[in-house]
Design an enzyme around this catalytic site. Sequence first.
Site, short mmCIF file in Angstrom:
data_model
loop_
_atom_site.label_atom_id
_atom_site.label_comp_id
_atom_site.label_asym_id
_atom_site.label_seq_id
_atom_site.Cartn_x
_atom_site.Cartn_y
_atom_site.Cartn_z
N ASN A 177 -7.88 -3.24 13.97
CA ASN A 177 -9.25 -3.61 13.56
C ASN A 177 -9.21 -4.76 12.55
O ASN A 177 -10.22 -5.04 11.91
CB ASN A 177 -9.98 -2.39 12.98
CG ASN A 177 -9.27 -1.82 11.75
OD1 ASN A 177 -8.32 -2.42 11.24
ND2 ASN A 177 -9.73 -0.68 11.27
N GLU A 228 -9.76 -2.01 5.11
CA GLU A 228 -10.45 -1.77 6.37
C GLU A 228 -11.69 -2.67 6.47
O GLU A 228 -12.15 -3.21 5.46
CB GLU A 228 -10.88 -0.30 6.43
CG GLU A 228 -9.72 0.69 6.35
CD GLU A 228 -8.97 0.85 7.68
OE1 GLU A 228 -9.02 -0.06 8.53
OE2 GLU A 228 -8.33 1.89 7.86
N ASP A 249 0.82 -1.21 0.00
CA ASP A 249 0.00 0.00 0.00
C ASP A 249 0.86 1.26 0.00
O ASP A 249 2.07 1.20 0.20
CB ASP A 249 -0.97 0.00 1.20
CG ASP A 249 -0.31 -0.42 2.52
OD1 ASP A 249 0.93 -0.41 2.60
OD2 ASP A 249 -1.04 -0.75 3.46
N HIS A 284 -7.31 -4.88 9.80
CA HIS A 284 -7.00 -4.56 8.41
C HIS A 284 -5.66 -5.18 7.99
O HIS A 284 -4.74 -5.30 8.78
CB HIS A 284 -7.08 -3.06 8.11
CG HIS A 284 -5.97 -2.20 8.63
ND1 HIS A 284 -6.21 -1.06 9.36
CD2 HIS A 284 -4.62 -2.28 8.50
CE1 HIS A 284 -5.06 -0.49 9.65
NE2 HIS A 284 -4.07 -1.21 9.15
C1 GLP Z 1 -0.74 0.27 8.78
C2 GLP Z 1 -0.42 -0.41 7.42
C3 GLP Z 1 -0.56 -1.89 7.49
C4 GLP Z 1 0.10 -2.36 8.76
C5 GLP Z 1 -0.71 -1.92 9.94
C6 GLP Z 1 -0.08 -2.23 11.31
O1 GLP Z 1 -1.77 1.19 8.73
N1 GLP Z 1 -1.15 0.09 6.30
O2 GLP Z 1 0.01 -2.48 6.33
O3 GLP Z 1 0.16 -3.77 8.78
O4 GLP Z 1 -1.11 -0.58 9.84
O5 GLP Z 1 0.93 -1.36 11.63
P1 GLP Z 1 2.02 -1.69 12.72
O6 GLP Z 1 2.83 -2.81 12.17
O7 GLP Z 1 2.83 -0.43 12.88
O8 GLP Z 1 1.30 -2.09 13.95
#
Ligand code: GLP
Length: 241
Positions: free
Chosen positions: A129, A136, A67, A131
Amino acid sequence: MRFLTFENKAALGEALGERIAEEIREKPNLILGLATGSSPLETYGHLAKEVKEGRLSFQKVRSFNLDEYIDCPIEQETYRAFMNDNLFSKVDIDLNNTHFPSSNNPEGYDEEIAAAGGIDFQVLGIGRNGHIGFNEPGTPADSKTSVIHLTQSTIDANARFFGNDKSLVPTKAVSMGLATIMGAKKIALIANDTSKLVPIMGLMKGEKDVLKNPSAVLLDHPDVTIYLTKDLADAIAAKMK
Ligand code: GLP
């Protein structure tokens, strides 16, 4: 779906990093799906170490990131910059072989991935959540790469990267869809923080409500490994008693 538990983030990152290194040694032109966020940092650290010490090369690897933000006000917080800082600048990958989805032509990303032969190994983090990528809750299981509107909970969670100023967090992103992710041959999902308890517990219980917990789509994939830290596994075990 397999669940593996590790003592801490460092041990998890070393194990998954070594697994990816093995995949690249077996297939030097591996098509690698990559994630941003704090979850994969130790994994990328291990890969950088393997390259630095001469045991691994990314010369023929091609990568597709999950992304990217749209209209990110801080260049340093784009996912491209994150990947440059945390992996690409530390390994011998050719930047021309590193790909990110673009809001100009989201569908073109699925075509590019297909033309490369599909993703061999996909790394995922997970949102609080549920995702994956930026898919989402509410995203249908058959979604392809598209523009996504971030939920308030994700904006709140990501504000830490923008000086805790929620107004600076982009409200839109472009993300591989759930079907795009499911197209990967092998998938590894990292959950190394207790804030991920609810969606991971859903996976452990086999709850297939994808609209509520997007990561539940993975329950139907033939080769998914969930990499957990012990603190999270213990917290889930306590809740499931
Ligand atoms: C972000 C990214 C995701 C990621 C998630 C968790 O918003 N778009 O790809 O897996 O949130 O983030 P973190 O690894 O910092 O907990």
